[in-house]
Scaffold this motif. Structure first.
Motif, PDB file in Angstrom:
ATOM      1  N   TYR A 153     -16.564   9.408   1.429  1.00 54.03           N
ATOM      2  CA  TYR A 153     -16.118   9.207   2.231  1.00 54.03           C
ATOM      3  C   TYR A 153     -14.680   8.529   2.480  1.00 54.03           C
ATOM      4  CZ  TYR A 153     -13.189  10.806   6.992  1.00 54.03           C
ATOM      5  OH  TYR A 153     -13.192  11.502   8.202  1.00 54.03           O
ATOM      6  N   ARG A 154     -13.455   9.141   1.790  1.00 49.77           N
ATOM      7  CA  ARG A 154     -12.048   8.626   1.653  1.00 49.77           C
ATOM      8  C   ARG A 154     -11.538   9.003   2.982  1.00 49.77           C
ATOM      9  NH1 ARG A 154      -9.927   9.739  -3.054  1.00 49.77           N
ATOM     10  NH2 ARG A 154      -8.018  10.999  -2.988  1.00 49.77           N
ATOM     11  N   LEU A 155     -10.624   7.640   3.745  1.00 58.07           N
ATOM     12  CA  LEU A 155      -9.837   8.216   4.591  1.00 58.07           C
ATOM     13  C   LEU A 155      -9.378   6.610   4.724  1.00 58.07           C
ATOM     14  CD1 LEU A 155      -8.717   9.544   7.123  1.00 58.07           C
ATOM     15  CD2 LEU A 155     -10.407   7.780   8.793  1.00 58.07           C
ATOM     16  N   ASN A 156      -8.415   6.738   4.138  1.00 60.89           N
ATOM     17  CA  ASN A 156      -6.865   5.623   4.366  1.00 60.89           C
ATOM     18  C   ASN A 156      -5.145   5.734   5.287  1.00 60.89           C
ATOM     19  OD1 ASN A 156      -8.650   4.434   1.990  1.00 60.89           O
ATOM     20  ND2 ASN A 156      -7.753   5.987   0.635  1.00 60.89           N
ATOM     21  N   ASP A 157      -4.646   5.084   5.053  1.00 65.38           N
ATOM     22  CA  ASP A 157      -3.353   5.436   5.562  1.00 65.38           C
ATOM     23  C   ASP A 157      -2.900   4.626   4.730  1.00 65.38           C
ATOM     24  OD1 ASP A 157      -3.837   6.614   8.277  1.00 65.38           O
ATOM     25  OD2 ASP A 157      -3.906   4.376   9.252  1.00 65.38           O
ATOM     26  N   ILE A 158      -1.120   5.574   4.788  1.00 64.22           N
ATOM     27  CA  ILE A 158      -0.034   4.581   3.653  1.00 64.22           C
ATOM     28  C   ILE A 158       0.154   3.221   4.296  1.00 64.22           C
ATOM     29  CG2 ILE A 158       1.140   6.887   3.773  1.00 64.22           C
ATOM     30  CD1 ILE A 158       2.974   6.500   5.775  1.00 64.22           C
ATOM     31  N   LYS A 159       0.750   2.459   3.492  1.00 66.56           N
ATOM     32  CA  LYS A 159       1.285   1.145   3.870  1.00 66.56           C
ATOM     33  C   LYS A 159       2.113   0.647   5.505  1.00 66.56           C
ATOM     34  CE  LYS A 159       2.031  -0.609  -0.053  1.00 66.56           C
ATOM     35  NZ  LYS A 159       2.558  -0.581  -1.483  1.00 66.56           N
ATOM     36  N   TRP A 160       2.816   1.931   5.616  1.00 72.36           N
ATOM     37  CA  TRP A 160       3.746   2.635   6.958  1.00 72.36           C
ATOM     38  C   TRP A 160       3.264   1.605   8.272  1.00 72.36           C
ATOM     39  CZ3 TRP A 160       3.496   5.875  10.630  1.00 72.36           C
ATOM     40  CH2 TRP A 160       4.320   5.337  11.680  1.00 72.36           C
ATOM     41  N   VAL A 161       1.638   2.150   7.862  1.00 70.09           N
ATOM     42  CA  VAL A 161       0.712   1.815   9.457  1.00 70.09           C
ATOM     43  C   VAL A 161       1.289   0.412   9.693  1.00 70.09           C
ATOM     44  CG1 VAL A 161      -0.777   3.056  10.674  1.00 70.09           C
ATOM     45  CG2 VAL A 161       0.379   4.291   9.126  1.00 70.09           C
ATOM     46  N   ALA A 162       0.708   0.131   8.675  1.00 72.73           N
ATOM     47  CA  ALA A 162      -0.176  -1.493   8.862  1.00 72.73           C
ATOM     48  C   ALA A 162       1.149  -2.422   8.873  1.00 72.73           C
ATOM     49  CB  ALA A 162      -0.700  -2.127   8.323  1.00 72.73           C
ATOM     50  N   THR A 163       2.377  -2.072   8.552  1.00 75.57           N
ATOM     51  CA  THR A 163       3.415  -3.073   8.641  1.00 75.57           C
ATOM     52  C   THR A 163       5.044  -2.200   9.669  1.00 75.57           C
ATOM     53  OG1 THR A 163       4.696  -1.428   6.882  1.00 75.57           O
ATOM     54  CG2 THR A 163       4.005  -3.079   5.913  1.00 75.57           C
ATOM     55  N   ASP A 164       5.514  -0.820  10.104  1.00 77.25           N
ATOM     56  CA  ASP A 164       5.978  -0.653  10.725  1.00 77.25           C
ATOM     57  C   ASP A 164       5.072  -0.316  12.123  1.00 77.25           C
ATOM     58  OD1 ASP A 164       8.681  -0.379   9.352  1.00 77.25           O
ATOM     59  OD2 ASP A 164       7.114  -0.589   8.271  1.00 77.25           O
ATOM     60  N   LEU A 165       4.647   0.325  12.519  1.00 73.44           N
ATOM     61  CA  LEU A 165       3.543   1.406  13.018  1.00 73.44           C
ATOM     62  C   LEU A 165       3.116   0.520  14.090  1.00 73.44           C
ATOM     63  CD1 LEU A 165       3.277   4.477  14.678  1.00 73.44           C
ATOM     64  CD2 LEU A 165       1.064   4.686  13.582  1.00 73.44           C
ATOM     65  N   LEU A 166       2.073  -0.490  13.260  1.00 77.89           N
ATOM     66  CA  LEU A 166       1.210  -1.103  14.866  1.00 77.89           C
ATOM     67  C   LEU A 166       1.917  -2.469  14.344  1.00 77.89           C
ATOM     68  CD1 LEU A 166      -2.637   0.405  13.805  1.00 77.89           C
ATOM     69  CD2 LEU A 166      -0.765   1.007  15.196  1.00 77.89           C
ATOM     70  N   PRO A 167       2.874  -3.179  15.062  1.00 74.36           N
ATOM     71  CA  PRO A 167       2.842  -4.235  15.891  1.00 74.36           C
ATOM     72  C   PRO A 167       1.758  -5.740  15.642  1.00 74.36           C
ATOM     73  CG  PRO A 167       3.159  -3.594  17.545  1.00 74.36           C
ATOM     74  CD  PRO A 167       3.076  -2.327  16.147  1.00 74.36           C
ATOM     75  N   TRP A 168       0.384  -5.478  16.202  1.00 72.33           N
ATOM     76  CA  TRP A 168      -0.424  -5.611  15.776  1.00 72.33           C
ATOM     77  C   TRP A 168      -1.331  -5.976  14.862  1.00 72.33           C
ATOM     78  CZ3 TRP A 168      -4.469  -1.979  16.197  1.00 72.33           C
ATOM     79  CH2 TRP A 168      -3.957  -1.072  16.777  1.00 72.33           C
ATOM     80  N   ALA A 169      -0.953  -5.010  13.640  1.00 71.94           N
ATOM     81  CA  ALA A 169      -1.589  -4.520  12.662  1.00 71.94           C
ATOM     82  C   ALA A 169      -2.959  -5.694  12.161  1.00 71.94           C
ATOM     83  CB  ALA A 169      -1.514  -4.265  11.029  1.00 71.94           C
ATOM     84  N   VAL A 244       0.396  10.981   6.814  1.00 72.79           N
ATOM     85  CA  VAL A 244       0.138   9.375   6.515  1.00 72.79           C
ATOM     86  C   VAL A 244      -1.421   9.005   5.899  1.00 72.79           C
ATOM     87  CG1 VAL A 244      -0.322   7.984   8.984  1.00 72.79           C
ATOM     88  CG2 VAL A 244       1.670   9.282   8.658  1.00 72.79           C
ATOM     89  N   ASN A 245      -2.240   9.889   6.574  1.00 72.12           N
ATOM     90  CA  ASN A 245      -3.667   9.973   5.542  1.00 72.12           C
ATOM     91  C   ASN A 245      -3.765  10.337   4.671  1.00 72.12           C
ATOM     92  OD1 ASN A 245      -4.268  10.835   9.095  1.00 72.12           O
ATOM     93  ND2 ASN A 245      -4.113   8.851   8.073  1.00 72.12           N
ATOM     94  N   ASP A 246      -4.864   9.828   3.766  1.00 70.99           N
ATOM     95  CA  ASP A 246      -5.127   9.960   2.764  1.00 70.99           C
ATOM     96  C   ASP A 246      -6.887  10.191   2.915  1.00 70.99           C
ATOM     97  OD1 ASP A 246      -5.837  10.636  -0.266  1.00 70.99           O
ATOM     98  OD2 ASP A 246      -5.850   8.561  -0.824  1.00 70.99           O
ATOM     99  N   MET A 247      -7.009  12.000   2.651  1.00 68.95           N
ATOM    100  CA  MET A 247      -8.441  11.723   3.227  1.00 68.95           C
ATOM    101  C   MET A 247      -9.219  12.359   1.954  1.00 68.95           C
ATOM    102  SD  MET A 247     -10.651  13.613   4.496  1.00 68.95           S
ATOM    103  CE  MET A 247     -10.234  14.839   6.120  1.00 68.95           C
ATOM    104  N   LYS A 248     -10.005  12.514   1.837  1.00 68.17           N
ATOM    105  CA  LYS A 248     -11.401  13.101   1.524  1.00 68.17           C
ATOM    106  C   LYS A 248     -12.443  13.547   1.487  1.00 68.17           C
ATOM    107  CE  LYS A 248     -11.644  15.147  -3.447  1.00 68.17           C
ATOM    108  NZ  LYS A 248     -11.628  15.767  -3.072  1.00 68.17           N
ATOM    109  N   LEU A 249     -12.903  14.575   1.641  1.00 69.45           N
ATOM    110  CA  LEU A 249     -14.958  13.881   2.110  1.00 69.45           C
ATOM    111  C   LEU A 249     -16.030  14.950   0.995  1.00 69.45           C
ATOM    112  CD1 LEU A 249     -17.289  13.425   4.065  1.00 69.45           C
ATOM    113  CD2 LEU A 249     -16.615  15.132   5.368  1.00 69.45           C
TER     114      LEU A 249
END
Length: 344
Positions: A153-169, A244-249
């Motif tokens: 199970y691969r479940l990843n996010d693009i960098k933007w989630v940590a750098t821009d979406l979530l100020p508390w990453a 936004v996600n990179d997912m494969k199961l």
């Protein structure tokens, strides 16, 4: 009760999502909002025509003064515990956006408060409402692919989630943000608990971008009945990824298997002068002005089960045990050694 009156703690993007769903649900009512940022709380209240008396900057004041039956806790993951315990002590049912919390001590504190006060709680592990997982789950239950044997199970996010979406990453981890969903899905599909984990991690990319958190974890889960799963969680997928996600199961049983690959589907593509993407058809979107997608169905389920009195699809034990697995993964990544999962 004719309608469940909901208070929301956290007026960010997902808090607004909760407000839309309660506003749309025939048996719910968005009744109060609380956020440390009063301006943001007032803006959300105005969007849904809440009076000034329903706006708070202190959740304890909201619990005392607002006419509510239940609370949606939509704060950053590290800020769940105090709100959850206070809700339980005030006799309010609550739904928490994943994870339950981020330490064993705090998880124990929440469980004890819920049991002591006789309230109901659910962690929003919405992947269980996705047809991508619910259909394989039913097929496994029906014996169509035999006993679950192994999974990837691969479940990843693009960098933007940590750098821009979530100020508390930097105060969190990809394991709490996406790995929590991954562990829950795998526990659910295998219908088993994780006995031991082995994980390695790598950091550097996000730190160079000013976010001090781990980039990626690669983890092996060993289940009590013998099943083995490989799990990948990272948030350094390039921002140009169409989703936004990179997912494969893949889940392989003794008599068959399932492959799930939704984020690489070309079912719907959009091209403009400035971007190319693949709009979300499954998780969260609006159709004719109404919230649709499986990530919204779990929140509706919370309201439905409060009214019916029936059990939640996600139990408190599910949330607690998933937290224990994530903590074991973090310990394994630190020590570079296999770690037994400690429950209870």
């Amino acid at each position: 009760m004719s309608k469940i009156k909901m208070g929301i703690v956290g007026a960010g993007t997902w808090g607004e999502t909760h407000a839309f769903i309660y506003n749309d649900h025939p048996n719910a009512e968005f009744a109060a909002i609380c956020d440390l940022n009063g301006e943001r709380a007032r803006a959300l209240a105005a969007k849904f025509n809440l009076p000034a008396s329903a706006v708070f900057t202190d959740h304890q004041e909201m619990l005392r003064a607002a006419d509510i039956d239940a609370v949606a806790i939509v704060t950053p993951d590290f800020a769940h515990t105090r709100v959850a315990v206070d809700c339980a002590n005030a006799g309010k049912h609550f739904i928490i956006e994943k994870p339950l919390t981020t330490t064993k001590e705090e998880a124990d504190e929440i469980v004890a408060a819920v049991e002591r006060n006789g309230v109901r709680m659910m962690v929003d592990l919405h992947s269980r409402w996705s047809p991508l997982f619910a259909l394989p789950k039913q097929s496994i239950a029906d014996g169509e692919i035999g006993e679950p044997y192994s999974a990837y199970y691969r479940l990843n996010d693009i960098k933007w989630v940590a750098t821009d979406l979530l100020p508390w990453a930097a105060k969190s981890s990809i394991l709490w943000f996406l790995g929590y969903h991954s562990v829950d899905v795998l526990r659910w599909l295998f219908d088993d608990e994780v006995a031991r984990v082995y994980s390695v991690s790598r950091a550097g990319v996000l730190k160079d971008l000013g976010v001090d958190t781990t980039d990626i974890y690669q983890t092996i889960l060993e289940f009590r009945k013998g099943g083995i799963a490989t799990m990948e969680n990272g948030w350094i997928t390039p921002n140009a990824n169409p989703n936004v996600n990179d997912m494969k199961l893949n889940i392989t049983g003794t008599k068959g298997m399932f492959n799930v690959d939704p984020t690489h589907s070309q079912m719907l593509e959009r091209f403009t002068e400035t971007k190319a993407d693949r709009p979300d058809l499954l998780v969260r979107h609006f159709i004719h002005g109404k919230p649709k997608g499986f990530a919204y169905e779990s929140i509706r389920h919370f309201v439905d089960q409060l009214i019916s009195g029936e059990p939640f699809l996600v139990t408190m034990e599910d949330a607690y045990n998933t937290t224990m697995v994530i903590l074991a993964i973090m310990e394994s990544a630190r020590t570079r050694m296999p770690v037994e999962v400690r429950y209870g």
